[in-house]
Write a protein that holds these residues in place. Sequence first.
Motif, PDB file in Angstrom:
ATOM      1  N   ALA A  64       0.823  -1.218   0.056  1.00 15.02           N
ATOM      2  CA  ALA A  64       0.159   0.060   0.095  1.00 15.02           C
ATOM      3  C   ALA A  64       0.956   1.284  -0.119  1.00 15.02           C
ATOM      4  O   ALA A  64       0.653   2.149  -0.802  1.00 15.02           O
ATOM      5  N   GLU A 101       9.237   3.079   7.298  1.00 12.82           N
ATOM      6  CA  GLU A 101       9.050   1.627   7.665  1.00 12.82           C
ATOM      7  C   GLU A 101       9.677   1.145   8.827  1.00 12.82           C
ATOM      8  O   GLU A 101      10.741   1.319   9.304  1.00 12.82           O
ATOM      9  N   SER A 160       3.168  -7.843   2.975  1.00 17.03           N
ATOM     10  CA  SER A 160       3.562  -7.704   1.626  1.00 17.03           C
ATOM     11  C   SER A 160       4.938  -8.495   1.349  1.00 17.03           C
ATOM     12  O   SER A 160       5.469  -8.467   0.498  1.00 17.03           O
ATOM     13  N   LEU A 214      -0.841 -14.326  -6.094  1.00 15.83           N
ATOM     14  CA  LEU A 214      -1.940 -14.012  -7.400  1.00 15.83           C
ATOM     15  C   LEU A 214      -2.496 -12.831  -7.159  1.00 15.83           C
ATOM     16  O   LEU A 214      -2.949 -12.353  -6.331  1.00 15.83           O
ATOM     17  N   VAL A 274       6.898   4.942  13.120  1.00 24.01           N
ATOM     18  CA  VAL A 274       6.304   6.342  13.457  1.00 24.01           C
ATOM     19  C   VAL A 274       5.295   6.118  14.763  1.00 24.01           C
ATOM     20  O   VAL A 274       4.448   4.975  14.471  1.00 24.01           O
ATOM     21  N   GLY A 304      -6.907  -6.972   2.677  1.00 28.18           N
ATOM     22  CA  GLY A 304      -7.380  -8.342   2.983  1.00 28.18           C
ATOM     23  C   GLY A 304      -6.533  -9.152   2.074  1.00 28.18           C
ATOM     24  O   GLY A 304      -5.350  -9.011   2.104  1.00 28.18           O
ATOM     25  N   ILE A 364      -2.641  -6.921  -3.984  1.00 25.72           N
ATOM     26  CA  ILE A 364      -1.700  -6.902  -5.108  1.00 25.72           C
ATOM     27  C   ILE A 364      -2.383  -5.789  -5.773  1.00 25.72           C
ATOM     28  O   ILE A 364      -1.980  -4.817  -6.140  1.00 25.72           O
TER      29      ILE A 364
HETATM   30  C1  LIG Z   1      -0.296 -15.659   3.831  1.00 26.34           C
HETATM   31  C2  LIG Z   1      -0.792 -14.584   3.031  1.00 26.34           C
HETATM   32  C3  LIG Z   1      -1.103 -14.867   1.418  1.00 26.34           C
HETATM   33  C4  LIG Z   1      -1.514 -13.694   0.653  1.00 26.34           C
HETATM   34  N1  LIG Z   1      -1.643 -13.919  -0.549  1.00 26.34           N
HETATM   35  C5  LIG Z   1      -2.131 -13.094  -1.516  1.00 26.34           C
HETATM   36  C6  LIG Z   1      -2.221 -13.245  -2.745  1.00 26.34           C
HETATM   37  O1  LIG Z   1      -1.906 -14.305  -3.529  1.00 26.34           O
HETATM   38  N2  LIG Z   1      -2.670 -12.148  -3.689  1.00 26.34           N
HETATM   39  C7  LIG Z   1      -3.200 -10.881  -3.067  1.00 26.34           C
HETATM   40  O2  LIG Z   1      -3.381  -9.953  -3.762  1.00 26.34           O
HETATM   41  N3  LIG Z   1      -2.859 -10.646  -1.668  1.00 26.34           N
HETATM   42  C8  LIG Z   1      -2.528 -11.700  -0.896  1.00 26.34           C
HETATM   43  N4  LIG Z   1      -2.367 -11.375   0.470  1.00 26.34           N
HETATM   44  C9  LIG Z   1      -2.884 -10.276   0.954  1.00 26.34           C
HETATM   45  C10 LIG Z   1      -1.647  -9.045   0.922  1.00 26.34           C
HETATM   46  O3  LIG Z   1      -0.357  -9.508   1.202  1.00 26.34           O
HETATM   47  C11 LIG Z   1      -1.998  -8.045   1.737  1.00 26.34           C
HETATM   48  O4  LIG Z   1      -3.304  -7.373   1.346  1.00 26.34           O
HETATM   49  C12 LIG Z   1      -0.941  -6.796   1.546  1.00 26.34           C
HETATM   50  O5  LIG Z   1       0.216  -7.161   1.834  1.00 26.34           O
HETATM   51  C13 LIG Z   1      -1.343  -5.818   2.646  1.00 26.34           C
HETATM   52  O6  LIG Z   1      -0.239  -4.651   2.170  1.00 26.34           O
HETATM   53  P1  LIG Z   1      -0.271  -3.451   3.138  1.00 26.34           P
HETATM   54  O7  LIG Z   1       0.961  -2.406   2.762  1.00 26.34           O
HETATM   55  O8  LIG Z   1      -1.496  -2.649   3.684  1.00 26.34           O
HETATM   56  O9  LIG Z   1       0.458  -3.901   4.393  1.00 26.34           O
HETATM   57  P2  LIG Z   1       1.889  -4.809   4.863  1.00 26.34           P
HETATM   58  O10 LIG Z   1       2.375  -5.185   4.005  1.00 26.34           O
HETATM   59  O11 LIG Z   1       1.433  -5.516   6.323  1.00 26.34           O
HETATM   60  O12 LIG Z   1       2.590  -3.321   5.423  1.00 26.34           O
HETATM   61  C14 LIG Z   1       2.323  -2.690   6.310  1.00 26.34           C
HETATM   62  C15 LIG Z   1       4.033  -2.155   6.876  1.00 26.34           C
HETATM   63  O13 LIG Z   1       3.883  -0.931   7.857  1.00 26.34           O
HETATM   64  C16 LIG Z   1       4.888  -1.304   8.711  1.00 26.34           C
HETATM   65  N5  LIG Z   1       4.499  -0.789   9.756  1.00 26.34           N
HETATM   66  C17 LIG Z   1       3.535  -1.237  10.903  1.00 26.34           C
HETATM   67  N6  LIG Z   1       3.660  -0.007  11.736  1.00 26.34           N
HETATM   68  C18 LIG Z   1       4.347   0.959  11.500  1.00 26.34           C
HETATM   69  C19 LIG Z   1       4.523   2.199  12.031  1.00 26.34           C
HETATM   70  N7  LIG Z   1       4.212   2.438  13.249  1.00 26.34           N
HETATM   71  N8  LIG Z   1       5.639   3.057  11.474  1.00 26.34           N
HETATM   72  C20 LIG Z   1       6.129   2.574  10.316  1.00 26.34           C
HETATM   73  N9  LIG Z   1       5.705   1.416   9.634  1.00 26.34           N
HETATM   74  C21 LIG Z   1       4.898   0.835  10.219  1.00 26.34           C
HETATM   75  C22 LIG Z   1       4.923  -2.878   8.718  1.00 26.34           C
HETATM   76  O14 LIG Z   1       6.242  -3.045   9.216  1.00 26.34           O
HETATM   77  C23 LIG Z   1       4.752  -3.211   7.290  1.00 26.34           C
HETATM   78  O15 LIG Z   1       6.215  -3.292   6.613  1.00 26.34           O
HETATM   79  C24 LIG Z   1      -1.797 -12.509   1.236  1.00 26.34           C
HETATM   80  C25 LIG Z   1      -1.660 -12.203   2.785  1.00 26.34           C
HETATM   81  C26 LIG Z   1      -1.207 -13.299   3.591  1.00 26.34           C
HETATM   82  C27 LIG Z   1      -0.973 -12.861   4.814  1.00 26.34           C
END
Ligand SMILES: Cc1cc2nc3c(=O)[nH]c(=O)nc-3n(C[C@H](O)[C@H](O)[C@H](O)COP(=O)(O)OP(=O)(O)OC[C@H]3O[C@@H](n4cnc5c(N)ncnc54)[C@H](O)[C@@H]3O)c2cc1C
Length: 344
Positions: free
Chosen positions: A11, A30, A40, A46, A163, A302, A306
Motif C-alpha cells: 500500500a 518503515e 507484503s 496471485l 512512526v 485483505g 496486490i
Molecule cells: C499468507 C498471505 C497470503 C496472501 N496472498 C495474497 C495473494 O495471493 N494475492 C493478493 O493480492 N494478496 C495476498 N495477500 C494479501 C496481501 O499480502 C496484503 O493485502 C498486502 O500485503 C497488504 O499490504 P499493506 O501494505 O496494506 O500491509 P503490510 O504489507 O502489512 O505493510 C504494512 C507495513 O507497515 C509497517 N508498519 C507497521 N507499523 C508501522 C509504524 N508505526 N511505522 C512505520 N511502519 C509501520 C509494517 O512493518 C509493514 O511493513 C496475502 C496475505 C497473506 C498474509
Amino acid sequence: MKVAIVGGGMAGCALAYILRQSGAEPVVYEAGPTLASGASGNSSGLYNPRFSALRGSESDFYAAAYSQALRCFQTLEDIDWNPCGSLHLMYSDKIAERLRRTAENWHWDPAHMRLVSTDEASEIAGITLCHEALYLPDGGSVSPEKLCAAYMRDVEHHLNAPVENLDCIDADIKVLACGPAVAQFAPTLPLIPVRGQITQVTATELSAGLKCNLCHSGYMVPARDGVHTLGATFQPDDDDAEIRPQDDQENIQKLAEIMPGLDTGLQVIGQRASVRATSRNRFPIIGLLPGQDDVYISAAHGSYGILSSLMGAHLLADMILGRPRCLPADVIRALSPTRFKKRG
Ligand SMILES: Cc1cc2nc3c(=O)[nH]c(=O)nc-3n(C[C@H](O)[C@H](O)[C@H](O)COP(=O)(O)OP(=O)(O)OC[C@H]3O[C@@H](n4cnc5c(N)ncnc54)[C@H](O)[C@@H]3O)c2cc1C
C-alpha cells in the motif's frame, strides 16, 4: 508537495510510486529492517480480482484494478511477473453460482474471462481436473516482495523507522499505510487482523505438469525451479505471525479436496506467516481520515492487496493532488473511511 507515508508494504510503496510519477515528493517510513516486512513480504502472490455475483462498486473497483495492474506490471522489471493464466475452480454449488454470475455480469471479452468445461480446464492446466472453472487468461502471479522494491526504486525511504506520532513528521500530507497497525492511529475504524501462512512444496511428477494457477479455497502456483507456492490460510482475529505446521497441512489438504492425488508426495520445504488486515465488509479502506484534512489511509487490503493497493494508490494520488478521480463516486464512497460512521 511532501507526502509522508507510514508503512513500506504494497500500500505504501505503490502510493509512493504513483506520487513520484506525478511529481510529488513521497517519503516512506518503515518500522521493519526491510521494505515489505509485513504481509507484503511473500515471494509469490496471485493478482486475482475479488469476485462478486453482482456488478456493483466492489466489482467495478477490482475490474479497474486488474486492468490497471496488467498495464503497470508490463513496465516494471524484476517482479517475477508470470501471466500464466488463472483457473477459478467451481468446487461447490455456491462458488459455481458466484463465478457463473460474475462471467455474466462482468461481460468481459472471452479472450480475458470465460467459463470453461472440466475438459477444457484440464487442457489449460496441463493436468486432469474434476471441476468446471472461470478462466482468466491474463491472470497470474507476481512477487509482492519484489513489487515493493520495484515501486520504491529512487524513492526516499527510512528503514527501522517506526512512526509513533504523526505530529512529529514534517510533511504537507500524511498517509497511514501500515496494515493492521493503522488501528493504533485510527482506533475507531473496524480493522480486523487476519493471520495467514503460505507453504512452499517441492513439485511431484504430476504437479510439475501444472501450467496455470489453480484457485479454489486456496491456491497453487505452477512450479518455479521445482517449487510450488500454496496459499493461504485465513484466520480472522488472530495476529500471531509464528509458523504453524498445521497451516502447511491445511494448505495441502485444500488441494486434496479439489483434486484427489494432487497432494500426494508434496514435500514442505518452506513457509511464511504474516498478518493482513481486513474490514468488516472485506472491502479496503481508502480515503481521507474522518475529522482530518491532511491524513489519508490505505488499509484493509485483505487477501487481494496486490490489486487493491495499486488501484488505491491511484485514487489517493488523485485526492492528494486535487485531480479528477480515476474511480466513480459510488466506488469512492464504498471505499471511504467515513462509511463506518453510525447514522443517527
Ligand atoms: C499468507 C498471505 C497470503 C496472501 N496472498 C495474497 C495473494 O495471493 N494475492 C493478493 O493480492 N494478496 C495476498 N495477500 C494479501 C496481501 O499480502 C496484503 O493485502 C498486502 O500485503 C497488504 O499490504 P499493506 O501494505 O496494506 O500491509 P503490510 O504489507 O502489512 O505493510 C504494512 C507495513 O507497515 C509497517 N508498519 C507497521 N507499523 C508501522 C509504524 N508505526 N511505522 C512505520 N511502519 C509501520 C509494517 O512493518 C509493514 O511493513 C496475502 C496475505 C497473506 C498474509
